[in-house]
Write an enzyme that holds these catalytic residues in place. Structure first.
Site, PDB file in Angstrom:
ATOM      1  NE  ARG A  28     -10.540   1.718   6.650  1.00  0.00           N
ATOM      2  CZ  ARG A  28     -10.584   2.474   5.553  1.00  0.00           C
ATOM      3  NH1 ARG A  28      -9.613   3.310   5.288  1.00  0.00           N
ATOM      4  NH2 ARG A  28     -11.605   2.392   4.735  1.00  0.00           N
ATOM      5  NE  ARG A  31      -0.802   7.439   9.624  1.00  0.00           N
ATOM      6  CZ  ARG A  31      -1.352   6.256   9.356  1.00  0.00           C
ATOM      7  NH1 ARG A  31      -2.662   6.123   9.385  1.00  0.00           N
ATOM      8  NH2 ARG A  31      -0.594   5.222   9.075  1.00  0.00           N
ATOM      9  CG  ASP A  41      -0.355  -0.180  14.174  1.00  0.00           C
ATOM     10  OD1 ASP A  41      -1.317  -0.853  13.785  1.00  0.00           O
ATOM     11  OD2 ASP A  41      -0.460   0.950  14.678  1.00  0.00           O
ATOM     12  CG  ASP A 100       0.834   0.972  24.682  1.00  0.00           C
ATOM     13  OD1 ASP A 100       0.359   1.414  23.615  1.00  0.00           O
ATOM     14  OD2 ASP A 100       1.938   1.326  25.137  1.00  0.00           O
ATOM     15  CE  LYS A 106       0.501   4.423  28.006  1.00  0.00           C
ATOM     16  NZ  LYS A 106       1.470   3.580  28.686  1.00  0.00           N
ATOM     17  CE1 TYR A 150      -3.862   2.228   0.381  1.00  0.00           C
ATOM     18  CE2 TYR A 150      -2.716   3.178   2.257  1.00  0.00           C
ATOM     19  CZ  TYR A 150      -3.744   3.213   1.340  1.00  0.00           C
ATOM     20  OH  TYR A 150      -4.650   4.252   1.370  1.00  0.00           O
ATOM     21  CE  LYS A 188      -3.448   4.826  -2.124  1.00  0.00           C
ATOM     22  NZ  LYS A 188      -4.518   5.262  -3.041  1.00  0.00           N
ATOM     23  CD  GLU A 192       8.123   2.047  -0.424  1.00  0.00           C
ATOM     24  OE1 GLU A 192       7.887   3.045  -1.133  1.00  0.00           O
ATOM     25  OE2 GLU A 192       9.151   1.958   0.266  1.00  0.00           O
TER      26      GLU A 192
HETATM   27  N1  UDP Z   1      -6.501  -0.699  15.952  1.00  0.00           N
HETATM   28  C1  UDP Z   1      -6.904  -1.191  17.191  1.00  0.00           C
HETATM   29  N2  UDP Z   1      -7.954  -2.060  17.221  1.00  0.00           N
HETATM   30  C2  UDP Z   1      -8.625  -2.448  16.104  1.00  0.00           C
HETATM   31  C3  UDP Z   1      -8.223  -1.940  14.855  1.00  0.00           C
HETATM   32  C4  UDP Z   1      -7.141  -1.066  14.813  1.00  0.00           C
HETATM   33  O1  UDP Z   1      -6.324  -0.860  18.242  1.00  0.00           O
HETATM   34  O2  UDP Z   1      -9.574  -3.241  16.237  1.00  0.00           O
HETATM   35  C5  UDP Z   1      -5.382   0.269  15.907  1.00  0.00           C
HETATM   36  C6  UDP Z   1      -4.281  -0.071  14.914  1.00  0.00           C
HETATM   37  O3  UDP Z   1      -3.349  -0.939  15.489  1.00  0.00           O
HETATM   38  C7  UDP Z   1      -3.719   1.302  14.614  1.00  0.00           C
HETATM   39  C8  UDP Z   1      -4.927   2.224  14.718  1.00  0.00           C
HETATM   40  O4  UDP Z   1      -5.896   1.518  15.480  1.00  0.00           O
HETATM   41  O5  UDP Z   1      -2.767   1.661  15.561  1.00  0.00           O
HETATM   42  C9  UDP Z   1      -5.524   2.610  13.379  1.00  0.00           C
HETATM   43  O6  UDP Z   1      -5.694   1.449  12.637  1.00  0.00           O
HETATM   44  P1  UDP Z   1      -6.460   1.389  11.246  1.00  0.00           P
HETATM   45  O7  UDP Z   1      -6.397  -0.024  10.780  1.00  0.00           O
HETATM   46  O8  UDP Z   1      -7.806   2.009  11.369  1.00  0.00           O
HETATM   47  O9  UDP Z   1      -5.648   2.329  10.262  1.00  0.00           O
HETATM   48  P2  UDP Z   1      -4.129   2.780  10.080  1.00  0.00           P
HETATM   49  O10 UDP Z   1      -4.095   4.160  10.623  1.00  0.00           O
HETATM   50  O11 UDP Z   1      -3.225   1.863  10.870  1.00  0.00           O
HETATM   51  O12 UDP Z   1      -3.896   2.702   8.630  1.00  0.00           O
END
Ligand code: UDP
Length: 313
Positions: free
Chosen positions: A187, A276, A272, A207, A209, A146, A150, A148
């Site tokens: 997501r 962001r 992960d 965690d 955080k 994804y 993009k 790379e």
């Molecule tokens: N996440 C989570 N529980 C879930 C799904 C995602 O804690 O059931 C976390 C995931 O590890 C990431 C953040 O939520 O840190 C956002 O994840 P997502 O898949 O929505 O999008 P990303 O920003 O990673 O592309």
């Protein structure tokens, strides 16, 4: 009235964009292979004169008769769970798909807007992320199909622009949410809301955080259209800089749904990003665009939409 092609037009952001462009009075051609898009999202548009749906994969060659003024290329799986299940298809829609659309844009003398991603910053060493930051991406990691692809899409369009004067625009979309998120897309917002509404445990990865910054889909769509009609090439960040931890997000979802779900902690997926947040100074100053919908308000609208879905009840 312009004729506008939206690839990925039956998807989450794409279908909202189709609604917006039709409401503005344009003719919309929606192309989607329905891999993660749903006809359900565009069913209210199918009988409209100014709307046409073409079921097609942008990776495969195609031609479209008649004039096209603008092309929004949104066709790509975007959820980490989805794109890791279909890594080749994802990489190709952002590379070969983008190439097919660049050729079409040149042929039709159309403007092509490519939707790149905040993931092109990878695990960011700069925070918040400005467009000038080159990113910290694992080129062979599980997210590389994804991020790379993009990044390659951006590079390819800059090459078309420099060598062939293609009229292009690049935006980097940050986490977006709202009605029409696919409940099973994996997501965080779709997972948390579906879990909360069915009183199942809320799955926090790691965690909790780690941070993200969530933009309501209506705001995002307005940003896409503003960028398309601007004089800028980009890249421009589009997102909401309101940053919070995943744990804070889970608590909000519990509060707004009134759910009794417990929080459970699971393994953090590989690569992960820990944080962001978009720096949107460029979009604010140059496009005069900024998000308006606050997370609390947007979450409530999204929860209302999820409540209506029969599969969750
Ligand atoms: N996440 C989570 N529980 C879930 C799904 C995602 O804690 O059931 C976390 C995931 O590890 C990431 C953040 O939520 O840190 C956002 O994840 P997502 O898949 O929505 O999008 P990303 O920003 O990673 O592309």
């Amino acid at each position: 009235m312009k004729t506008i092609l939206v690839t990925g037009g039956a998807g989450f952001i794409g279908s909202h964009l189709c609604d917006y462009l039709l409401a503005e009075g344009h003719k919309v051609i929606c192309m989607d292979n329905l891999s993660t898009g749903f006809k359900f999202h565009i069913k209210h548009l199918l009988n409209k004169k100014r709307f046409r749906f073409i079921k097609h994969d942008v990776v495969k060659p195609f031609s479209i008769k008649g004039n096209i003024d603008q092309i929004y290329h949104l066709a790509s799986r975007a959820s980490p769970v989805d794109y890791q299940k279909f890594p080749v298809e994802t990489a190709l829609s952002n590379s070969i798909g983008t190439n097919n659309l660049a050729k079409l844009a040149l042929k039709k003398n159309a403007t092509l807007l490519f939707t790149s991603t905040s993931e092109s910053y990878g695990e960011p060493k700069e925070h918040p992320q400005k467009e000038t930051y080159w990113g910290n991406v694992n080129p062979i990691g599980i997210r590389s199909c994804y991020d790379e692809s993009k990044r390659f899409g951006e590079a390819l369009l800059m090459a078309y622009h420099r060598s062939k004067k293609a009229d292009i625009k690049i935006v980097r979309i940050f986490n977006t949410y709202g009605p029409r998120l696919r409940p099973s897309d994996g997501r965080v917002i779709s997972n948390f809301i579906t879990q909360a509404l069915s009183n199942k445990p809320i799955t926090i990865y790691g965690d909790g955080k780690q941070t993200r910054s969530f933009c309501y889909v209506g705001d995002l769509v307005a940003g896409l259209v503003t960028m398309m009609n601007s004089r800028f090439i980009g890249p421009k960040n589009l997102g909401n800089p309101d940053e919070l931890t995943i744990l804070e997000l889970a608590k909000k979802v519990l509060q707004f749904t009134g759910s009794k779900s417990k929080l459970i902690f699971q393994k953090l997926p590989l690569d992960d990003p820990t944080k962001r947040q978009p720096d949107i100074s460029k979009a604010r100053d140059l496009l005069l665009w900024e998000p308006k919908v606050k997370l609390d308000e947007g979450l409530k609208l999204t929860i209302d939409w999820f409540r209506m879905l029969p599969m969750i009840k």
